[in-house]
Design an enzyme around this catalytic site. Structure first.
Site, short mmCIF file in Angstrom:
data_model
loop_
_atom_site.label_atom_id
_atom_site.label_comp_id
_atom_site.label_asym_id
_atom_site.label_seq_id
_atom_site.Cartn_x
_atom_site.Cartn_y
_atom_site.Cartn_z
N CYS A 347 56.50 40.85 38.24
CA CYS A 347 56.60 41.54 39.54
C CYS A 347 57.68 41.01 40.47
O CYS A 347 58.44 41.80 41.02
CB CYS A 347 55.27 41.69 40.25
N ARG A 376 52.68 31.56 30.16
CA ARG A 376 51.64 30.96 31.01
C ARG A 376 51.05 29.80 30.24
O ARG A 376 50.71 29.96 29.06
CB ARG A 376 50.54 31.99 31.31
N GLN A 394 54.46 41.64 28.00
CA GLN A 394 53.65 42.65 28.70
C GLN A 394 54.37 43.99 28.66
O GLN A 394 55.58 44.05 28.82
CB GLN A 394 53.48 42.25 30.17
N ASP A 396 54.78 46.07 30.91
CA ASP A 396 54.53 46.00 32.34
C ASP A 396 55.32 47.08 33.08
O ASP A 396 56.37 47.50 32.61
CB ASP A 396 54.99 44.62 32.81
N HIS A 398 56.05 48.42 37.41
CA HIS A 398 55.72 48.36 38.83
C HIS A 398 56.19 49.65 39.46
O HIS A 398 57.35 50.03 39.30
CB HIS A 398 56.35 47.13 39.48
N LYS A 484 41.90 46.04 41.38
CA LYS A 484 42.46 46.58 40.14
C LYS A 484 41.46 47.39 39.35
O LYS A 484 40.24 47.20 39.46
CB LYS A 484 43.02 45.45 39.28
N HIS A 530 50.97 47.68 40.18
CA HIS A 530 51.24 46.99 38.92
C HIS A 530 50.43 47.71 37.86
O HIS A 530 49.28 48.04 38.09
CB HIS A 530 50.73 45.55 38.94
#
Length: 663
Positions: A347, A376, A394, A396, A398, A484, A530
RNA sequence: GCCGCGGUAGCUCAGCUGGUAGAGCAUCGCAUUCGUAAUGCGAGGGUCGGGGGUUCGAAUCCCUUCCGCGGCACCA
């Protein structure tokens, strides 16, 4: 007299104080024998409970499988606790509930000599299990007594049961303190229980031992938990144990090795070495996702290593600093004194891209997607094959949009997620809304706004699916920056996996000072959503491996076709067949080894190759192939061109097929 | 991270109470050309996860460390 109403509507009169067992006996001896518990006005209760008022009553028998199993498992936990205390006096008992497929009980055993905690080991399980069978054979009745809080505390304190005393303190003041006896042994419990220990039966097995924190808090002492499984009969128990074996056979770590997909090694704890075949799967999945995003999203790519100031701004440094990989060079330049971190999420990078140059309201919603590799530092005990790793990709995105566009964007994401899951055969989906956690950033007003929009969207999701999608709430489970949705799917053998997520975030745009120019020329803060569909590509592939048990549909299979010869007479022909397959876009191999066809078929079947095209002298002469499909002993001989056309059609990914058919 | 268990050849595993490693499959070589789930014979391959200690002697006992497994806690 009191009046009892039965589920069929029948009504009968009884003396006040009559017990459930009395009522059952008055109806039929067989019912009294079969009944395990009863439901009084919708509340499950002991059969021995006296009934003092008019009530609706339903008996729970072994035929009510789910309820009966819960009772049996809960009682098995009590029996286990008695067995443990009989075998190991001084061991403290805590809690022991029924769970899916079985039960557990948490104990605290201390070494009498040193006072140090002495957890149970698997070697002790057979002894405990034998003692349990003894207790069940004694068939002592469960009897309930209600006592005062102080008396109960004194009773457990006298036994040195400090955990139980703590439990009593935690019981709300208006509730009774109930003690259940089974023979001379007793336990604090809210019940209900079976009439006697014998009804637990013998179809149970102690499975494993594990550590578990007292009251689930890692600041508390660790207890020793024993897990068991219990069933109505031996057949169900055997079926459950067989199912576990089946699950083990499709374990993605095992299939990953057997199918040569990936490996892990000591020097890279928690990071994947993808082999050619595994990477082929990864690429197929990524290509599929890219096609699904083509219409609405722009794919971007943000840097892997960024100055920690960005993570401080986002708040991640404060929250997750311990779990971030810091990167520094060994040099002594000014630059090398700066602290960088490997990105743990995408993000902040995407916000930088959004912030680069002025954005107009006309450009919203702006949907930025990235197949971003994030790192991570997961706790060592958290790692699990591909399912939980320290470096993962991910899928991912946004979405920067206006407040007014937020609900529609959430719905759009929902539709995409469900459609993607359906393409992999996942139809049973659950969506849960996770609301504000105790530790969070942002004002309550922002949280109120985000939660209210999402609550409406959740209702809409439920309504539009006609009940096919189950929805629910996870209070306090939201991310620190916003609420979420979490999407959970059910795989081929009934296991649930949480994959997709949609998170509405008013906080990060504010923290980073992101804005767009509105129609009236004023600066406005965008809402940031997200979202991930697979979640982690690595994990999603792990789920796919287990779901398909390695038998991938043709469009995903790393090697789709193997051309195998019977004798070397067919080598040239097989090579030409192979060449045509590759030219047609197939992932194909050719096996010209000097081995018997039995050997080749066995080997490629074990490798889970979906299609074997066998070529012998006959096929070479006739321009045919013998098609053998994985999972079938049959083989059909057909012209190669025909087989090629059929396979080509089958290998079309579901989304491409859908798009084509829509034209 | 915490509790318990484990780490022996590429894989699956044997190696009892300490006497310096073994099987099957896989690999390689040779022979075999054999029509739908294992062709035969032969060969190579391990500093027993790493480090330290006890001992005349350690894969075996002890300590430590790494990695993994089952849970718990965590999961931006």
């Amino acid at each position: 007299m009191i009046s009892i109403t039965f589920p069929d509507g029948a009504r009968r009169e009884f003396e006040p104080g009559v017990t459930g067992l009395d009522v059952a006996s008055s109806i039929a001896k067989s019912l009294a024998k079969k009944a395990l518990a009863m439901e009084l006005d919708g509340v499950e209760t002991d059969l021995s409970e006296p009934i003092g008022r008019d009530a609706r009553l339903r008996f729970v028998t072994r035929d009510d499988t789910a309820e009966a199993l819960t009772l049996i498992r809960h009682d098995a936990a009590h029996v286990m606790a008695e067995a443990v205390q009989e075998l190991f006096p001084g061991t403290q008992v805590t809690i022991g509930p029924a769970i899916e497929n079985g039960f557990y009980y948490d104990f605290y055993r201390a070494d009498p000599a040193t006072g140090a905690a002495m957890p149970f080991t698997v070697d002790e399980l057979p002894v405990i299990e034998a003692k349990m069978r003894e207790i069940i054979a004694r068939n002592a009745p469960f009897t309930k007594s209600v006592m005062s809080r102080d008396a109960a505390k004194a009773r457990f304190a006298a036994l040195g049961e400090t955990f139980k005393v703590e439990l009593i303190d935690a019981i709300p003041g208006n509730e009774d303190i109930k003690i259940y006896n089974q023979g001379t042994w007793f336990d604090l419990c809210r019940g209900p229980h079976l009439p006697s220990t014998g009804l637990v039966g013998t179809s149970f097995k102690l499975m494993k031992v594990a550590g578990a924190y007292w009251r689930g808090d890692s600041n508390n002492p660790m207890l020793s938990r024993i897990y068991g499984t219990a069933w109505l009969n031996d057949k169900d128990l055997a079926a459950y144990l067989t199912m576990l074996e089946e699950a083990e056979k499709r374990d993605h770590r095992r299939l990953g090795r057997e199918m040569d997909l990936f490996h892990f090694q000591e020097e890279g704890p928690g990071v994947v070495f993808w082999h050619a075949k595994g990477w082929s799967l990864f690429q197929s999945l990524t290509a599929y996702m890219r096609r699904r995003l083509a219409e609405d999203y722009s794919e971007v790519n943000a840097p892997q290593v960024l100055d920690k100031v960005l993570w401080e701004t986002s708040g991640h440094w404060g929250w997750y600093r311990e779990s971030m990989f810091q990167v520094q060079s060994a040099g002594d330049e000014a630059d090398d004194k700066r602290v960088f971190a490997l990105k743990p999420m995408n993000c902040p990078g995407h916000i930088q891209i959004f912030k680069h140059g002025l954005k107009s309201y006309r450009e919203l919603p702006m949907r930025l997607a990235e197949f971003g590799m994030v790192h991570r530092y997961e706790a060592s005990g958290a790692m699990h094959g591909l399912m939980r790793v320290r470096g993962f990709t991910q899928d991912d995105a946004h979405i920067f949009c206006t407040d007014a566009q937020m609900a529609e964007e959430c719905m759009k994401i929902n539709d995409l997620i469900l459609s993607v899951y359906a393409d992999f055969g996942f139809d049973e989906i659950m969506v849960k809304l996770s609301t504000r956690p105790e530790k969070r950033v942002g004002s309550d007003a922002l949280w109120d706004r985000a939660e209210s929009v999402m609550t409406d969207v959740l209702a809409k999701i439920a309504a539009e699916s006609n009940g096919r999608i189950k929805t629910g709430i996870n209070p306090g489970e939201g991310a620190f920056y916003g609420p979420k949705f979490e999407y959970t799917l059910r795989d081929a053998i009934g296991r649930e996996w949480q994959c997709g997520t949609t998170q509405v975030d008013f906080n990060l745009p504010e923290r980073f000072g992101a804005f767009y120019v509105d129609a009236d020329g004023s600066k406005k803060e965008p809402v940031m959503i997200h979202r991930a569909i697979c979640g982690s590509m690595e994990r999603f592939l792990g789920i796919l491996i287990e779901n398909f048990a390695g038998h991938f549909p043709l469009w995903l299979a790393p090697v789709q076709v193997v051309v195998a010869t019977i004798t070397s007479d067919a080598d040239a022909y097989a090579a030409s067949v192979h060449k045509k397959l590759v030219k047609a876009g197939f992932r194909a191999e050719v096996d010209l080894r000097n081995e018997k066809i039995n050997y080749k078929v066995r080997e490629h079947s074990l490798a889970k190759i979906p299609v074997i095209l066998v070529c012998g002298k006959r096929e070479a002469e006739e321009g045919t192939v013998a098609v053998r499909r994985l999972g079938s002993q049959a083989n059909t001989v057909k012209p190669f061109v025909e087989a090629l056309a059929e396979l080509a059609e089958e290998a079309v990914p579901p989304d491409v097929k859908r798009a084509r058919d829509a034209d």
